[in-house]
Design an enzyme around this catalytic site. Structure first.
Site, PDB file in Angstrom:
ATOM      1  N   CYS A  50      -3.113   1.222   5.091  1.00  0.00           N
ATOM      2  CA  CYS A  50      -3.752   1.544   6.363  1.00  0.00           C
ATOM      3  C   CYS A  50      -5.209   1.952   6.136  1.00  0.00           C
ATOM      4  O   CYS A  50      -5.582   2.430   5.060  1.00  0.00           O
ATOM      5  CB  CYS A  50      -3.015   2.687   7.048  1.00  0.00           C
ATOM      6  SG  CYS A  50      -1.328   2.286   7.541  1.00  0.00           S
ATOM      7  N   GLU A  52      -6.824   4.506   7.416  1.00  0.00           N
ATOM      8  CA  GLU A  52      -6.952   5.946   7.190  1.00  0.00           C
ATOM      9  C   GLU A  52      -6.640   6.287   5.732  1.00  0.00           C
ATOM     10  O   GLU A  52      -7.343   7.093   5.113  1.00  0.00           O
ATOM     11  CB  GLU A  52      -6.001   6.726   8.110  1.00  0.00           C
ATOM     12  CG  GLU A  52      -6.248   6.497   9.581  1.00  0.00           C
ATOM     13  CD  GLU A  52      -5.467   5.331  10.171  1.00  0.00           C
ATOM     14  OE1 GLU A  52      -5.260   5.342  11.393  1.00  0.00           O
ATOM     15  OE2 GLU A  52      -5.066   4.410   9.423  1.00  0.00           O
ATOM     16  N   CYS A  83      -0.524   5.773  12.248  1.00  0.00           N
ATOM     17  CA  CYS A  83       0.929   5.718  12.062  1.00  0.00           C
ATOM     18  C   CYS A  83       1.416   7.079  11.562  1.00  0.00           C
ATOM     19  O   CYS A  83       0.621   7.944  11.187  1.00  0.00           O
ATOM     20  CB  CYS A  83       1.299   4.610  11.075  1.00  0.00           C
ATOM     21  SG  CYS A  83       0.863   4.966   9.352  1.00  0.00           S
TER      22      CYS A  83
END
Length: 131
Positions: A50, A52, A83
């Site tokens: 991801c 992040e 998420c």
């Protein structure tokens, strides 16, 4: 450069040949340095990374372990929250009141905090046990 501009710029570098859903993230470390990350997919789902998580990895690789601001951007109808796994990762390196800006490429934004994204977070205090 603002965090939103940094996230928007790095989003263009995302590797998303399967979902075509590019995400960019920028975080500011306690030093003021901005770290960027983008999602990186892998044909062997769910082995991707991801945005992040990529930004946090860049921060840690640079020797910092505290973030003070987060911005995430995606081409979506409404701002996309991190998420669950990334919420926990953000909570590991930021405080509950750390500001998080979620944005779309069309300009919609949602201001929140790590604590609002992950109430009742698991932290190191849950691991201690008294004899």
């Amino acid at each position: 450069m603002s965090l939103l501009d940094a996230a928007r710029e790095v989003r263009d570098s995302a590797y998303a040949p399967y979902s075509h859903f590019k995400v960019g993230a920028a975080i500011r470390g306690v030093s003021g340095t901005v770290y960027r990350g983008c999602n990186v997919e892998n044909v062997a789902y769910p082995e991707g990374t991801c945005a992040e998580a990529g930004a946090i990895a860049a921060m840690v690789a640079a020797g910092e372990t505290e973030l003070v601001e987060v911005t995430v951007i995606a081409d979506s109808p409404s701002p996309v929250p991190p998420c669950g796994g990334c919420r926990q990762k953000l909570a590991e390196f930021g405080r509950a009141d750390t500001p998080v800006l979620l944005a779309t490429t069309e300009g919609a934004t949602l201001a929140t905090t790590i604590g609002e994204l992950l109430p009742g977070r698991f932290d190191s205090g849950h691991m201690g046990r008294t004899a």
